[in-house]
Design a protein around this motif. Sequence first.
Motif, PDB file in Angstrom:
ATOM      1  N   TRP A  86      59.697 -97.541  35.774  1.00 27.73           N
ATOM      2  CA  TRP A  86      58.557 -96.762  35.943  1.00 27.73           C
ATOM      3  C   TRP A  86      58.081 -95.363  36.987  1.00 27.73           C
ATOM      4  CZ3 TRP A  86      54.087 -95.364  38.804  1.00 27.73           C
ATOM      5  CH2 TRP A  86      53.529 -93.838  38.643  1.00 27.73           C
ATOM      6  N   GLY A  87      59.177 -96.120  38.355  1.00 29.58           N
ATOM      7  CA  GLY A  87      59.819 -95.350  39.200  1.00 29.58           C
ATOM      8  C   GLY A  87      60.141 -94.303  39.319  1.00 29.58           C
ATOM      9  N   LEU A  88      61.602 -94.810  38.812  1.00 27.70           N
ATOM     10  CA  LEU A  88      62.716 -94.126  38.485  1.00 27.70           C
ATOM     11  C   LEU A  88      62.340 -92.394  37.606  1.00 27.70           C
ATOM     12  CD1 LEU A  88      65.304 -96.635  38.296  1.00 27.70           C
ATOM     13  CD2 LEU A  88      65.077 -95.078  39.732  1.00 27.70           C
ATOM     14  N   SER A  89      61.873 -92.821  36.378  1.00 30.27           N
ATOM     15  CA  SER A  89      61.089 -91.667  35.628  1.00 30.27           C
ATOM     16  C   SER A  89      60.332 -90.565  36.384  1.00 30.27           C
ATOM     17  CB  SER A  89      60.148 -92.706  34.720  1.00 30.27           C
ATOM     18  OG  SER A  89      58.590 -92.716  34.648  1.00 30.27           O
ATOM     19  N   LEU A  90      60.097 -91.237  37.278  1.00 33.07           N
ATOM     20  CA  LEU A  90      59.140 -90.244  38.304  1.00 33.07           C
ATOM     21  C   LEU A  90      60.366 -89.063  38.787  1.00 33.07           C
ATOM     22  CD1 LEU A  90      55.932 -91.880  39.285  1.00 33.07           C
ATOM     23  CD2 LEU A  90      56.781 -90.196  37.105  1.00 33.07           C
ATOM     24  N   LEU A  91      61.449 -89.804  38.565  1.00 32.13           N
ATOM     25  CA  LEU A  91      62.143 -88.947  40.313  1.00 32.13           C
ATOM     26  C   LEU A  91      62.982 -87.688  38.874  1.00 32.13           C
ATOM     27  CD1 LEU A  91      64.759 -91.735  41.240  1.00 32.13           C
ATOM     28  CD2 LEU A  91      63.094 -90.693  41.899  1.00 32.13           C
ATOM     29  N   PRO A  92      62.860 -86.272  40.010  1.00 33.90           N
ATOM     30  CA  PRO A  92      63.407 -84.738  40.018  1.00 33.90           C
ATOM     31  C   PRO A  92      64.690 -85.013  39.126  1.00 33.90           C
ATOM     32  CG  PRO A  92      63.221 -85.213  41.796  1.00 33.90           C
ATOM     33  CD  PRO A  92      62.543 -86.427  41.043  1.00 33.90           C
ATOM     34  N   VAL A  93      65.013 -86.094  38.109  1.00 31.95           N
ATOM     35  CA  VAL A  93      66.800 -85.629  37.609  1.00 31.95           C
ATOM     36  C   VAL A  93      67.464 -83.937  37.629  1.00 31.95           C
ATOM     37  CG1 VAL A  93      66.832 -88.053  37.609  1.00 31.95           C
ATOM     38  CG2 VAL A  93      66.341 -86.441  35.773  1.00 31.95           C
ATOM     39  N   HIS A  94      66.528 -83.731  36.875  1.00 39.85           N
ATOM     40  CA  HIS A  94      67.084 -82.380  36.454  1.00 39.85           C
ATOM     41  C   HIS A  94      67.146 -81.387  37.785  1.00 39.85           C
ATOM     42  CE1 HIS A  94      67.224 -83.535  32.917  1.00 39.85           C
ATOM     43  NE2 HIS A  94      65.818 -84.787  32.585  1.00 39.85           N
ATOM     44  N   CYS A  95      66.794 -81.586  38.822  1.00 37.58           N
ATOM     45  CA  CYS A  95      66.636 -80.924  39.963  1.00 37.58           C
ATOM     46  C   CYS A  95      68.021 -79.769  40.113  1.00 37.58           C
ATOM     47  CB  CYS A  95      66.703 -81.193  41.021  1.00 37.58           C
ATOM     48  SG  CYS A  95      65.019 -81.689  40.675  1.00 37.58           S
ATOM     49  N   VAL A  96      68.921 -78.532  40.887  1.00 39.58           N
ATOM     50  CA  VAL A  96      70.584 -78.342  40.873  1.00 39.58           C
ATOM     51  C   VAL A  96      69.757 -77.633  42.294  1.00 39.58           C
ATOM     52  CG1 VAL A  96      70.260 -77.553  38.549  1.00 39.58           C
ATOM     53  CG2 VAL A  96      69.549 -76.282  40.090  1.00 39.58           C
ATOM     54  N   PRO A  97      71.292 -78.333  42.800  1.00 40.10           N
ATOM     55  CA  PRO A  97      70.632 -77.223  44.746  1.00 40.10           C
ATOM     56  C   PRO A  97      70.423 -75.766  45.207  1.00 40.10           C
ATOM     57  CG  PRO A  97      73.145 -78.202  44.300  1.00 40.10           C
ATOM     58  CD  PRO A  97      71.923 -78.038  42.526  1.00 40.10           C
ATOM     59  N   LYS A  98      69.905 -75.837  45.948  1.00 41.66           N
ATOM     60  CA  LYS A  98      69.104 -74.076  45.936  1.00 41.66           C
ATOM     61  C   LYS A  98      69.819 -73.025  45.322  1.00 41.66           C
ATOM     62  CE  LYS A  98      65.820 -71.668  48.150  1.00 41.66           C
ATOM     63  NZ  LYS A  98      65.167 -71.578  49.877  1.00 41.66           N
ATOM     64  N   GLY A  99      71.028 -73.500  45.760  1.00 38.99           N
ATOM     65  CA  GLY A  99      72.257 -72.751  46.633  1.00 38.99           C
ATOM     66  C   GLY A  99      72.466 -72.246  45.174  1.00 38.99           C
ATOM     67  N   ARG A 100      72.300 -73.081  43.522  1.00 38.87           N
ATOM     68  CA  ARG A 100      73.114 -72.532  42.251  1.00 38.87           C
ATOM     69  C   ARG A 100      71.650 -72.326  41.550  1.00 38.87           C
ATOM     70  NH1 ARG A 100      75.766 -77.686  41.718  1.00 38.87           N
ATOM     71  NH2 ARG A 100      75.557 -77.180  39.037  1.00 38.87           N
ATOM     72  N   ALA A 101      70.639 -72.538  41.757  1.00 39.94           N
ATOM     73  CA  ALA A 101      69.661 -72.641  41.173  1.00 39.94           C
ATOM     74  C   ALA A 101      69.431 -70.760  40.846  1.00 39.94           C
ATOM     75  CB  ALA A 101      68.341 -73.124  41.968  1.00 39.94           C
ATOM     76  N   GLU A 102      68.819 -70.729  39.192  1.00 42.00           N
ATOM     77  CA  GLU A 102      68.798 -69.805  38.742  1.00 42.00           C
ATOM     78  C   GLU A 102      67.944 -68.584  39.232  1.00 42.00           C
ATOM     79  OE1 GLU A 102      67.628 -66.885  34.267  1.00 42.00           O
ATOM     80  OE2 GLU A 102      69.137 -68.903  34.222  1.00 42.00           O
ATOM     81  N   GLY A 103      67.243 -67.746  39.873  1.00 46.33           N
ATOM     82  CA  GLY A 103      66.576 -66.594  40.623  1.00 46.33           C
ATOM     83  C   GLY A 103      65.825 -67.601  42.322  1.00 46.33           C
ATOM     84  N   VAL A 104      66.979 -67.587  42.850  1.00 49.12           N
ATOM     85  CA  VAL A 104      66.622 -68.500  44.068  1.00 49.12           C
ATOM     86  C   VAL A 104      66.399 -67.340  44.811  1.00 49.12           C
ATOM     87  CG1 VAL A 104      69.161 -67.932  44.394  1.00 49.12           C
ATOM     88  CG2 VAL A 104      68.358 -69.660  45.603  1.00 49.12           C
ATOM     89  N   LEU A 105      65.737 -67.808  45.777  1.00 52.15           N
ATOM     90  CA  LEU A 105      64.451 -66.891  46.792  1.00 52.15           C
ATOM     91  C   LEU A 105      65.553 -66.989  47.690  1.00 52.15           C
ATOM     92  CD1 LEU A 105      60.590 -67.628  46.567  1.00 52.15           C
ATOM     93  CD2 LEU A 105      62.321 -65.746  45.492  1.00 52.15           C
ATOM     94  N   ALA A 106      65.766 -65.698  48.960  1.00 53.56           N
ATOM     95  CA  ALA A 106      66.502 -65.456  49.976  1.00 53.56           C
ATOM     96  C   ALA A 106      65.822 -66.291  51.389  1.00 53.56           C
ATOM     97  CB  ALA A 106      66.593 -64.618  49.831  1.00 53.56           C
ATOM     98  N   ALA A 107      67.036 -66.946  51.620  1.00 52.01           N
ATOM     99  CA  ALA A 107      66.095 -67.899  53.287  1.00 52.01           C
ATOM    100  C   ALA A 107      65.127 -66.732  53.851  1.00 52.01           C
ATOM    101  CB  ALA A 107      67.042 -67.910  53.751  1.00 52.01           C
ATOM    102  N   GLY A 108      64.268 -66.619  54.370  1.00 47.78           N
ATOM    103  CA  GLY A 108      63.541 -66.974  55.492  1.00 47.78           C
ATOM    104  C   GLY A 108      62.464 -65.770  54.292  1.00 47.78           C
ATOM    105  N   ARG A 109      62.535 -65.797  53.495  1.00 45.78           N
ATOM    106  CA  ARG A 109      61.576 -64.847  52.384  1.00 45.78           C
ATOM    107  C   ARG A 109      59.908 -65.068  53.037  1.00 45.78           C
ATOM    108  NH1 ARG A 109      58.608 -65.520  47.630  1.00 45.78           N
ATOM    109  NH2 ARG A 109      58.832 -62.669  46.761  1.00 45.78           N
ATOM    110  N   TRP A 110      60.003 -66.558  52.726  1.00 43.52           N
ATOM    111  CA  TRP A 110      57.837 -67.108  52.826  1.00 43.52           C
ATOM    112  C   TRP A 110      57.958 -66.411  54.094  1.00 43.52           C
ATOM    113  CZ3 TRP A 110      55.392 -67.085  49.237  1.00 43.52           C
ATOM    114  CH2 TRP A 110      56.416 -67.269  47.957  1.00 43.52           C
TER     115      TRP A 110
END
Length: 97
Positions: free
Chosen positions: A43-67
């Motif tokens: 059950w604990g393994l089912s909670l892992l975010p396995v569909h995450c991608v590195p921030k640089g490859r994510a679609e619509g990634v925000l620029a570093a330092g934006r916040w």
Amino acid sequence: MTGRAVRLGAVLGLGALWWWAVARLLLVPGAGALEGAVVAGGWGLSLLPVHCVPKGRAEGVLAAGRWRRAWRAGTDPAAAVTTETPRPGSDGGAGRR
């Protein structure tokens, strides 16, 4: 193809092991810590975010330092000074009550 078959076999085998542990916990009065550990671990393994991608490859990634830049702009006293008061229902006071 073999890597895919091995992955599928592992998923099916571990899934069967998990369901066996759940069934033992529910149906067998003497089920104990081993079955509980298998169920909790699965059950604990089912909670892992396995569909995450590195921030640089994510679609619509925000620029570093934006916040950080937005936070600094929000604390700038010159930016907070306005000369006109927003009217009720206008965009000037959106989100504030």
